[in-house]
Design an enzyme around this catalytic site. Sequence first.
Site, PDB file in Angstrom:
ATOM      1  N   GLU A  34      84.964   3.820 -10.682  1.00  0.00           N
ATOM      2  CA  GLU A  34      84.036   4.211  -9.612  1.00  0.00           C
ATOM      3  C   GLU A  34      82.597   3.821  -9.949  1.00  0.00           C
ATOM      4  OE1 GLU A  34      84.592   5.100  -6.629  1.00  0.00           O
ATOM      5  OE2 GLU A  34      86.750   5.318  -6.829  1.00  0.00           O
ATOM      6  N   TYR A 117      79.297  10.899  -3.796  1.00  0.00           N
ATOM      7  CA  TYR A 117      80.435  10.020  -3.504  1.00  0.00           C
ATOM      8  C   TYR A 117      81.374   9.932  -4.718  1.00  0.00           C
ATOM      9  CZ  TYR A 117      83.275   5.948  -3.330  1.00  0.00           C
ATOM     10  OH  TYR A 117      84.361   5.134  -3.422  1.00  0.00           O
ATOM     11  N   ASP A 135      81.067   6.782   1.724  1.00  0.00           N
ATOM     12  CA  ASP A 135      80.287   5.620   1.294  1.00  0.00           C
ATOM     13  C   ASP A 135      80.081   4.696   2.497  1.00  0.00           C
ATOM     14  OD1 ASP A 135      82.712   4.416   1.705  1.00  0.00           O
ATOM     15  OD2 ASP A 135      82.697   3.280  -0.179  1.00  0.00           O
TER      16      ASP A 135
END
Length: 353
Positions: A34, A117, A135
Amino acid sequence: MSPFTTLLLQWWAIHQRQLPWKNTQDPYLIWLSEIMLQQTRVEQALPYYERLSAAFPTVKHLADASTDDLMRLWEGLGYYSRARNLHATAKHIAYQLDGHFPNTYQQILQLKGVGHYTAAAIASFAYNLPHAVVDGNVFRVLSRVFGIETPIDSTKGKQQFTQLANQFLPPNRPADFNQAIMDFGAIQCTPKPNCDTCSLQNICIAFEQKKTTTLPIKEKKIVKKERFFHYLLITDPQQQIYINRRTARDIWQHLYEFPCIETNKLLTNVELFPHINQLLQTNIAIENTSKPYTQQLTHRTVHAIFHHITCRTTPTTPAEWQHIPAADLSQYPFPKIITQFLADQSQQQQILF
Ligand code: SF4
């Protein structure tokens, strides 16, 4: 389940992307992926993820890595503050938290470099907790399907889209829903959407009202600042060259570069000459000057020219400059604009000495 959630999960059952970080529930690997995916396309991040996860298979391996080793593996991926935060956080987890990755949304959110996020992504993918990811893909899909004109970069917009995403998140399948909406935004409802083949067409307000090219709406435009770097390749008969680590809180912090003179425009060699003489306190000759190179960053456009310099006498150099064999340049992490220049040099079989 709402028609939107049902159709989305049906679409995903057929079209989901196979990516290496989707086959794990290891919070460390999910976190690593991520962070790499922030501001970066999947195709670009993929080989970096393969390399980093192989080199540092656990948070302890990453914590114990040297900054140079990490930066070398990160070189070219950009946004280097991510790598610095990743390293600091890995040390924190390995040594302050005894290697235990935080397992609640709020605790994950406390980690350096982790925003809402990323916290939602780790919480849902690793622990199946009900937190919706929001996002750019999610903004785009929700704004089009529900015909929402609130700017996605406004505070109100962020709140509205986050609320909506959480409203549609099925509590028993949060990870699937999050993967589905991101895959849908990446494959189907792309910036130029593929409406002809879209199974959500019948419920999509943007499609019905012919607003697919105007949604989502952004209110701010990015104004890019231009920067001009003159890099000095100062060589000597021993085939050594000077490099310098960027330590200031600025772009490319912790990466290496050649000694640099920054100006407010690209200078001619005649204009540059006194700046170099003043810096090195010796008479110099400019042997060669490269073509201009450009690198686009989100908020900057960097222009660079490389000058091959020889000195009549030993130059006065700041203590932090390192004097290394030119053959060792590949062992140091450089910004993309410099690796591009070095690649061109080796392709053209131009030798610095
Ligand atoms: S119909 Fe077009 S705009 Fe609407 S969700 Fe599908 S791809 Fe996106």
